[in-house]
Write an enzyme that holds these catalytic residues in place. Structure first.
Site, mmCIF file in Angstrom:
data_model
loop_
_atom_site.group_PDB
_atom_site.id
_atom_site.type_symbol
_atom_site.label_atom_id
_atom_site.label_comp_id
_atom_site.label_asym_id
_atom_site.label_seq_id
_atom_site.Cartn_x
_atom_site.Cartn_y
_atom_site.Cartn_z
ATOM 1 N N HIS A 207 0.800 -1.236 0.000
ATOM 2 C CA HIS A 207 0.000 0.000 0.000
ATOM 3 C C HIS A 207 0.830 1.283 0.000
ATOM 4 O O HIS A 207 0.278 2.374 -0.099
ATOM 5 C CB HIS A 207 -0.959 0.025 1.196
ATOM 6 C CG HIS A 207 -0.292 0.399 2.494
ATOM 7 N ND1 HIS A 207 0.484 -0.468 3.195
ATOM 8 C CD2 HIS A 207 -0.269 1.570 3.177
ATOM 9 C CE1 HIS A 207 0.950 0.138 4.279
ATOM 10 N NE2 HIS A 207 0.513 1.373 4.285
HETATM 11 C C1 UD1 Z 1 -2.402 5.688 5.582
HETATM 12 C C2 UD1 Z 1 -1.162 6.285 6.232
HETATM 13 C C3 UD1 Z 1 -0.062 5.223 6.277
HETATM 14 C C4 UD1 Z 1 -0.566 3.924 6.896
HETATM 15 C C5 UD1 Z 1 -1.820 3.475 6.178
HETATM 16 C C6 UD1 Z 1 -2.377 2.209 6.797
HETATM 17 C C7 UD1 Z 1 -0.746 8.697 5.841
HETATM 18 C C8 UD1 Z 1 0.045 9.667 5.070
HETATM 19 N N1 UD1 Z 1 -0.622 7.398 5.449
HETATM 20 O O1 UD1 Z 1 -2.076 5.391 4.226
HETATM 21 O O2 UD1 Z 1 1.003 5.717 7.062
HETATM 22 O O3 UD1 Z 1 0.439 2.949 6.774
HETATM 23 O O4 UD1 Z 1 -2.793 4.523 6.270
HETATM 24 O O5 UD1 Z 1 -3.434 1.696 6.043
HETATM 25 O O6 UD1 Z 1 -1.451 9.074 6.755
HETATM 26 N N2 UD1 Z 1 -9.229 4.751 0.940
HETATM 27 C C9 UD1 Z 1 -10.436 4.107 0.852
HETATM 28 N N3 UD1 Z 1 -11.119 3.875 2.006
HETATM 29 C C10 UD1 Z 1 -10.642 4.239 3.232
HETATM 30 C C11 UD1 Z 1 -9.410 4.905 3.290
HETATM 31 C C12 UD1 Z 1 -8.716 5.147 2.142
HETATM 32 O O7 UD1 Z 1 -10.911 3.749 -0.206
HETATM 33 O O8 UD1 Z 1 -11.306 3.968 4.246
HETATM 34 C C13 UD1 Z 1 -8.465 4.978 -0.323
HETATM 35 C C14 UD1 Z 1 -8.720 6.328 -0.938
HETATM 36 O O9 UD1 Z 1 -8.615 6.161 -2.322
HETATM 37 C C15 UD1 Z 1 -7.549 7.138 -0.419
HETATM 38 C C16 UD1 Z 1 -6.447 6.114 -0.393
HETATM 39 O O10 UD1 Z 1 -7.079 4.894 -0.023
HETATM 40 O O11 UD1 Z 1 -7.247 8.234 -1.223
HETATM 41 C C17 UD1 Z 1 -5.334 6.420 0.567
HETATM 42 O O12 UD1 Z 1 -5.848 6.598 1.888
HETATM 43 P P1 UD1 Z 1 -5.011 7.501 2.936
HETATM 44 O O13 UD1 Z 1 -5.674 7.458 4.259
HETATM 45 O O14 UD1 Z 1 -4.755 8.848 2.357
HETATM 46 O O15 UD1 Z 1 -3.609 6.791 2.992
HETATM 47 P P2 UD1 Z 1 -3.225 5.256 3.152
HETATM 48 O O16 UD1 Z 1 -2.576 4.830 1.891
HETATM 49 O O17 UD1 Z 1 -4.355 4.443 3.683
#
Ligand code: UD1
Length: 366
Positions: A207
């Protein structure tokens, strides 16, 4: 003492579980604020229900966005909450955008900040987590370090006086759930179709933006997993699914069987059933180690350097730099015969966290 825990992303919920349980054994008031950074049930709700965490007292519902938008949204939504609550401590966890936003909102309101999992460093400035953890450490009042190595990093940055070795709360929860799984208290997890847990398989997650966001890099990593000589259960984080779709990369190729992220007990069960783990997650590197499974980490560095000792974890910056046979042999290697030590503590870190917060609460400081 009144403590506000600020959480938002999946790994923070895992760390919150033992901390909330430790606070529940005391007279302290523990308020949980969920920022809403993770909102899918797979990444959030199942952790509250599965790990017995009380429902959040406040939910900010910020959702996804660019780093600035997400961090800024948490920051502005938190300001009135912290102002109204006036806690003795604001406790932030790990290194996500919710962590830095929580720390900033608190420090600007002169509220004491404690940082759980302080002092970790990758020294890789491309990682959003590295910005978040360095900045959070430098503005927090109490730095709860999980390891001796983390304590050394904090000392090197002039932060030794604020640092305490607390141990790693992930050991508390991982070992507790492992024991419950081994005692048959959890049903078998929903593994990807085509994975038979009675036969050898590898468990994989991916991820990190450095692996998912560049189409050529993602195609190469997925290709390397697909070429492995053993079935691969790929538990796809929504970020991976979204980027693969966007770049037209089929995840379900070759040896790969794609599934959804698992609740915590399901993940522990799956690691225990697996022959080994391939990941870029910090938490899963450590869970593999604690559950005595070999891990191959698709990253140039790790914050959890203790897992590398004895060959339990192995870093692969780019699987395509290796010959295919060499890559396959590495990932499917047997576990080392010599047991590893316990560099992450003995499973009682959460109680130590509570004690340290009591001792260092501002009214007790000289
Ligand atoms: C975040 C943390 C990372 C952690 C990870 C664990 C930051 C910068 N990154 O990364 O340190 O290791 O969480 O999982 O804070 N999305 C969904 N549903 C959700 C959440 C996210 O579909 O419930 C998708 C969206 O497209 C979103 C993308 O995942 O844009 C990334 O989510 P985000 O929370 O920005 O970062 P993670 O990659 O999850």
């Amino acid at each position: 003492m009144k403590v506000i825990s600020i959480v938002g992303a999946r790994p923070q919920l895992v760390k919150l579980a033992p901390v909330a349980a430790a606070f529940a054994q005391t007279d302290h008031q523990h308020v949980i604020v969920h920022t809403g950074q993770h909102y899918d049930a797979d990444l959030s709700d199942v952790f509250f229900s599965g790990l017995g965490i009380p429902d959040p007292d406040v939910h900010l519902g910020v959702g996804s966005g660019s780093h600035g938008v997400q961090t800024g949204s948490v920051l502005s939504a938190l300001d009135p909450v912290l102002e109204a609550e006036q806690p003795d401590w604001v406790l932030v966890y790990g290194d996500t955008n919710s962590t830095i936003a929580g720390a900033l909102s608190a420090v600007k309101q002169h509220l004491p900040v404690a940082h759980l999992e302080a002092g970790l460093r990758s020294f890789n400035r491309r990682m959003p987590e590295e910005h978040n953890r360095v900045l959070t450490d430098h503005c927090a009042d109490l730095l709860l370090a999980p390891t001796e190595e983390a304590m050394r990093h904090l000392a090197n940055e002039g932060l030794a006086r604020r640092a305490e070795l607390a141990g790693d709360v992930m050991v508390d929860i991982c070992l507790r759930i492992r024991d419950a799984v081994l005692a048959g208290e959890h049903p078998a997890p929903l593994l990807p179709e085509g994975i038979d847990p009675a036969k050898p398989f590898l468990l994989a997650t991916l991820h990190r933006p450095d692996n998912t966001d560049d189409p050529a890099r993602l195609a190469a990593v997925v290709g390397a997993l697909a070429a492995l000589p053993m079935p691969v259960a790929l538990l796809a984080h929504p970020r991976l699914t979204a980027r693969a779709e966007q770049h037209g990369i089929d995840l379900a190729q070759g040896s790969i069987h794609v599934g959804r992220p698992l609740p915590y007990a399901g993940l522990v069960t799956a690691v225990l059933a697996s022959s080994g783990v391939v990941t870029d997650s910090g938490g899963l590197q450590k869970e593999a180690y604690l559950l005595d499974r070999v891990c191959t980490t698709i990253r140039p560095e790790t914050e959890w350097i203790e897992t590398l000792e004895g060959g339990w974890n192995h870093l692969v910056p780019d699987p395509h730099d290796m010959a295919r046979d060499e890559w396959a042999a590495l990932v499917t290697r047997r576990a080392p015969e010599a047991p590893h030590g316990a560099p992450y503590g003995d499973g009682t870190a959460a109680q130590r966290v509570v004690k340290l917060m009591e001792q260092r609460a501002p009214q007790h400081q000289s």
